[in-house]
Design an enzyme around this catalytic site. Structure first.
Site, PDB file in Angstrom:
ATOM      1  N   ILE A  26       0.822  -1.224   0.000  1.00 27.00           N
ATOM      2  CA  ILE A  26       0.000   0.000   0.000  1.00 27.00           C
ATOM      3  C   ILE A  26       0.853   1.270   0.000  1.00 27.00           C
ATOM      4  O   ILE A  26       0.367   2.363  -0.211  1.00 27.00           O
ATOM      5  CB  ILE A  26      -0.972  -0.023   1.207  1.00 27.00           C
ATOM      6  CG1 ILE A  26      -2.150   0.927   1.005  1.00 27.00           C
ATOM      7  CG2 ILE A  26      -0.246   0.269   2.511  1.00 27.00           C
ATOM      8  CD1 ILE A  26      -3.212   0.393   0.104  1.00 27.00           C
ATOM      9  N   GLY A  27       2.170   1.089   0.325  1.00 29.75           N
ATOM     10  CA  GLY A  27       3.057   2.247   0.359  1.00 29.75           C
ATOM     11  C   GLY A  27       3.639   2.540   1.736  1.00 29.75           C
ATOM     12  O   GLY A  27       4.193   3.606   1.961  1.00 29.75           O
ATOM     13  N   LYS A  28       3.551   1.597   2.653  1.00 26.62           N
ATOM     14  CA  LYS A  28       4.056   1.833   4.035  1.00 26.62           C
ATOM     15  C   LYS A  28       5.557   2.137   4.023  1.00 26.62           C
ATOM     16  O   LYS A  28       6.012   3.029   4.729  1.00 26.62           O
ATOM     17  CB  LYS A  28       3.806   0.623   4.916  1.00 26.62           C
ATOM     18  CG  LYS A  28       2.357   0.279   5.160  1.00 26.62           C
ATOM     19  CD  LYS A  28       2.210  -0.814   6.210  1.00 26.62           C
ATOM     20  CE  LYS A  28       2.885  -2.117   5.772  1.00 26.62           C
ATOM     21  NZ  LYS A  28       2.237  -2.718   4.574  1.00 26.62           N
ATOM     22  N   THR A  29       6.307   1.377   3.201  1.00 26.54           N
ATOM     23  CA  THR A  29       7.767   1.581   3.200  1.00 26.54           C
ATOM     24  C   THR A  29       8.127   2.931   2.611  1.00 26.54           C
ATOM     25  O   THR A  29       8.926   3.682   3.174  1.00 26.54           O
ATOM     26  CB  THR A  29       8.470   0.457   2.432  1.00 26.54           C
ATOM     27  OG1 THR A  29       8.186  -0.787   3.078  1.00 26.54           O
ATOM     28  CG2 THR A  29       9.976   0.666   2.387  1.00 26.54           C
ATOM     29  N   LYS A  45      11.800  -2.035  11.143  1.00 27.29           N
ATOM     30  CA  LYS A  45      10.837  -2.981  10.573  1.00 27.29           C
ATOM     31  C   LYS A  45      10.986  -4.278  11.346  1.00 27.29           C
ATOM     32  O   LYS A  45      11.846  -5.115  11.020  1.00 27.29           O
ATOM     33  CB  LYS A  45      11.138  -3.199   9.085  1.00 27.29           C
ATOM     34  CG  LYS A  45      10.330  -4.335   8.425  1.00 27.29           C
ATOM     35  CD  LYS A  45       9.125  -3.850   7.689  1.00 27.29           C
ATOM     36  CE  LYS A  45       8.442  -5.000   6.913  1.00 27.29           C
ATOM     37  NZ  LYS A  45       7.296  -4.532   6.104  1.00 27.29           N
ATOM     38  N   GLY A 115       4.904  -1.873  10.065  1.00 27.05           N
ATOM     39  CA  GLY A 115       4.335  -3.208  10.199  1.00 27.05           C
ATOM     40  C   GLY A 115       4.636  -4.048   8.962  1.00 27.05           C
ATOM     41  O   GLY A 115       5.533  -3.731   8.164  1.00 27.05           O
ATOM     42  N   GLY A 117       2.224  -5.848   5.984  1.00 18.06           N
ATOM     43  CA  GLY A 117       0.835  -5.980   5.547  1.00 18.06           C
ATOM     44  C   GLY A 117      -0.055  -5.051   6.358  1.00 18.06           C
ATOM     45  O   GLY A 117       0.346  -3.961   6.760  1.00 18.06           O
ATOM     46  N   PRO A 199       0.771   9.081  -7.589  1.00 14.64           N
ATOM     47  CA  PRO A 199       1.589   8.074  -8.279  1.00 14.64           C
ATOM     48  C   PRO A 199       2.876   8.703  -8.809  1.00 14.64           C
ATOM     49  O   PRO A 199       2.821   9.756  -9.461  1.00 14.64           O
ATOM     50  CB  PRO A 199       0.692   7.599  -9.417  1.00 14.64           C
ATOM     51  CG  PRO A 199      -0.695   7.888  -8.952  1.00 14.64           C
ATOM     52  CD  PRO A 199      -0.600   9.143  -8.127  1.00 14.64           C
ATOM     53  N   THR A 201       6.023   8.920 -11.262  1.00 12.29           N
ATOM     54  CA  THR A 201       6.172   8.511 -12.672  1.00 12.29           C
ATOM     55  C   THR A 201       7.354   7.564 -12.861  1.00 12.29           C
ATOM     56  O   THR A 201       7.495   6.927 -13.876  1.00 12.29           O
ATOM     57  CB  THR A 201       6.402   9.768 -13.550  1.00 12.29           C
ATOM     58  OG1 THR A 201       7.486  10.506 -12.963  1.00 12.29           O
ATOM     59  CG2 THR A 201       5.146  10.631 -13.568  1.00 12.29           C
TER      60      THR A 201
HETATM   61  N1  LIG Z   1       2.855   6.664  -4.944  1.00 12.15           N
HETATM   62  C1  LIG Z   1       3.590   5.683  -5.514  1.00 12.15           C
HETATM   63  N2  LIG Z   1       4.023   5.808  -6.791  1.00 12.15           N
HETATM   64  C2  LIG Z   1       4.749   4.840  -7.376  1.00 12.15           C
HETATM   65  N3  LIG Z   1       5.105   3.681  -6.780  1.00 12.15           N
HETATM   66  C3  LIG Z   1       4.677   3.519  -5.494  1.00 12.15           C
HETATM   67  C4  LIG Z   1       3.921   4.500  -4.807  1.00 12.15           C
HETATM   68  N4  LIG Z   1       3.672   4.021  -3.540  1.00 12.15           N
HETATM   69  C5  LIG Z   1       4.264   2.818  -3.459  1.00 12.15           C
HETATM   70  N5  LIG Z   1       4.875   2.509  -4.628  1.00 12.15           N
HETATM   71  C6  LIG Z   1       5.594   1.271  -4.947  1.00 12.15           C
HETATM   72  O1  LIG Z   1       4.700   0.184  -4.720  1.00 12.15           O
HETATM   73  C7  LIG Z   1       5.407  -0.942  -4.153  1.00 12.15           C
HETATM   74  C8  LIG Z   1       4.785  -1.272  -2.785  1.00 12.15           C
HETATM   75  O2  LIG Z   1       5.019  -0.166  -1.910  1.00 12.15           O
HETATM   76  P1  LIG Z   1       5.643  -0.434  -0.462  1.00 12.15           P
HETATM   77  O3  LIG Z   1       6.799  -1.365  -0.567  1.00 12.15           O
HETATM   78  O4  LIG Z   1       5.878   0.881   0.171  1.00 12.15           O
HETATM   79  O5  LIG Z   1       4.416  -1.222   0.185  1.00 12.15           O
HETATM   80  P2  LIG Z   1       4.306  -1.711   1.694  1.00 12.15           P
HETATM   81  O6  LIG Z   1       2.970  -1.300   2.201  1.00 12.15           O
HETATM   82  O7  LIG Z   1       5.490  -1.251   2.456  1.00 12.15           O
HETATM   83  O8  LIG Z   1       4.343  -3.309   1.552  1.00 12.15           O
HETATM   84  P3  LIG Z   1       4.729  -4.400   2.689  1.00 12.15           P
HETATM   85  O9  LIG Z   1       3.435  -4.794   3.335  1.00 12.15           O
HETATM   86  O10 LIG Z   1       5.344  -5.506   1.882  1.00 12.15           O
HETATM   87  O11 LIG Z   1       5.702  -3.778   3.629  1.00 12.15           O
HETATM   88  C9  LIG Z   1       6.864  -0.494  -4.046  1.00 12.15           C
HETATM   89  O12 LIG Z   1       7.569  -0.928  -5.209  1.00 12.15           O
HETATM   90  C10 LIG Z   1       6.785   1.028  -4.030  1.00 12.15           C
HETATM   91  O13 LIG Z   1       7.969   1.657  -4.525  1.00 12.15           O
HETATM   92  C1  LIG Z   2       5.403 -10.363   1.697  1.00  8.71           C
HETATM   93  C2  LIG Z   2       4.801  -8.977   1.861  1.00  8.71           C
HETATM   94  N1  LIG Z   2       5.635  -8.034   1.091  1.00  8.71           N
HETATM   95  C3  LIG Z   2       4.757  -8.565   3.323  1.00  8.71           C
HETATM   96  N2  LIG Z   2       6.093  -8.512   3.852  1.00  8.71           N
HETATM   97  C4  LIG Z   2       3.906  -9.466   4.176  1.00  8.71           C
HETATM   98  C5  LIG Z   2       2.446  -9.300   3.830  1.00  8.71           C
HETATM   99  C6  LIG Z   2       1.545 -10.239   4.608  1.00  8.71           C
HETATM  100  C7  LIG Z   2       0.097 -10.127   4.159  1.00  8.71           C
HETATM  101  C8  LIG Z   2      -0.775 -11.203   4.754  1.00  8.71           C
HETATM  102  C9  LIG Z   2      -2.227 -11.082   4.300  1.00  8.71           C
HETATM  103  O1  LIG Z   2      -2.887 -10.066   4.640  1.00  8.71           O
HETATM  104  O2  LIG Z   2      -2.677 -11.953   3.541  1.00  8.71           O
HETATM  105 MG   LIG Z   3       6.975  -2.294   3.396  1.00  5.34          MG
END
Ligand SMILES: Nc1ncnc2c1ncn2[C@@H]1O[C@H](COP(=O)(O)OP(=O)(O)OP(=O)(O)O)[C@@H](O)[C@H]1O
Ligand SMILES: C[C@H](N)[C@H](N)CCCCCC(=O)O
Ligand SMILES: [Mg+2]
Length: 228
Positions: A26-29, A45, A115, A117, A199, A201
């Site tokens: 979703i973009g947490k990282t 993390k 977190g 997920g 988003p 680019t």
């Molecule tokens: N606004 C955005 N524009 C372009 N790419 C994005 C945007 N937000 C997130 N991304 C990309 O989408 C992918 C997922 O984002 P991210 O890794 O932040 O998700 P996450 O919530 O941290 O996932 P996880 O649960 O695995 O930790 C990554 O490749 C990230 O670079």
């Molecule tokens: C592998 C992924 N990038 C995350 N690290 C872990 C996400 C767990 C999601 C579990 C679920 O909601 O089904």
């Molecule tokens: Mg992440």
């Protein structure tokens, strides 16, 4: 209306925030990196999975923030399978002890804890991510999509947090901006929107990260006494 009102935020600056989301990917990282950069804090993390498929979030945050190494803490658990911590640990024969985890000493305040997920991700058969958030006692920042479908996901997550008495500093929307969705979320949940990320680019870089971070007020801004 939501089942429970929003719990009050702490009167004084907490040790940090817990960044959760309505989903994985979703973009947490990306947003945790922006927060860490903006606030010159310390990123952690605790539960990393999926290392077999992609670099860990810790490495990503290090690269995007370009901060010195002591701004980034190592995961408590680093698992290979791209699964929930409870599933990956079972597959890899590793026992997780989330109840033993406490807030780490942060060389640079505040702590930004990410977190894995969303809220209801199992860490073990008897402990969910949301239970771990409650255990750490930090307010939450919720990352959510901005487009259609987000109202249900976001309000479900906020209701779960409110019912457990977990304070929410605010939500951050990610994707094609929808002022209407942001407004209805704030009106219904009384949770404040902190930032919108459109988003990108290109694949995120340290430069794009700096631009996102520049939109965030300093950490102290969130804890100033509220004028009536
Ligand atoms: N606004 C955005 N524009 C372009 N790419 C994005 C945007 N937000 C997130 N991304 C990309 O989408 C992918 C997922 O984002 P991210 O890794 O932040 O998700 P996450 O919530 O941290 O996932 P996880 O649960 O695995 O930790 C990554 O490749 C990230 O670079
Ligand atoms: C592998 C992924 N990038 C995350 N690290 C872990 C996400 C767990 C999601 C579990 C679920 O909601 O089904
Ligand atoms: Mg992440």
């Amino acid at each position: 209306m939501l089942y429970a009102p929003p719990p009050p935020l702490p009167p004084h600056p907490p040790k940090g925030v817990f960044v959760t989301g309505t989903d994985t990917g979703i973009g947490k990282t990306l947003i945790s990196a922006a927060l860490t950069r903006a606030w010159h804090g310390t990123y952690w993390k605790p539960f990393q999975t999926g290392l077999a498929e992609e670099p860990g979030d810790t490495e990503t945050v290090q690269q995007l923030t370009e901060l010195p190494q002591d701004h980034i803490l190592p995961p408590a658990y680093a698992l290979q399978a791209p699964l929930a911590p409870a599933a990956a640990s079972a597959l890899e024969g590793i026992t997780l002890h989330p109840k033993q985890l406490t807030l780490p000493e942060a060389p640079h305040a505040p702590l930004i804890i990410e977190g894995a997920g969303g809220l209801m991700v199992p860490l073990t058969k008897t402990m969910l991510m949301i239970d771990f958030i409650a255990q750490l006692g930090l307010p939450v920042i919720l990352v959510t999509r901005s487009n259609l479908g987000t109202l249900n996901h976001t309000l479900l997550s906020l209701e779960a947090l409110y019912q457990r008495g977990i304070p929410v500093l605010g939500f951050i929307t990610n994707g094609v901006e929808s002022p209407q969705n942001t407004q209805i979320l704030e009106d219904v949940s009384h949770c404040r929107p902190l930032l919108h990320v459109s988003p990108l680019t290109t694949t995120p870089t340290a430069t794009t990260l700096r631009h996102i971070a520049a939109q965030l007020p300093p950490w102290e801004h969130y804890w100033r006494p509220r004028t009536a």
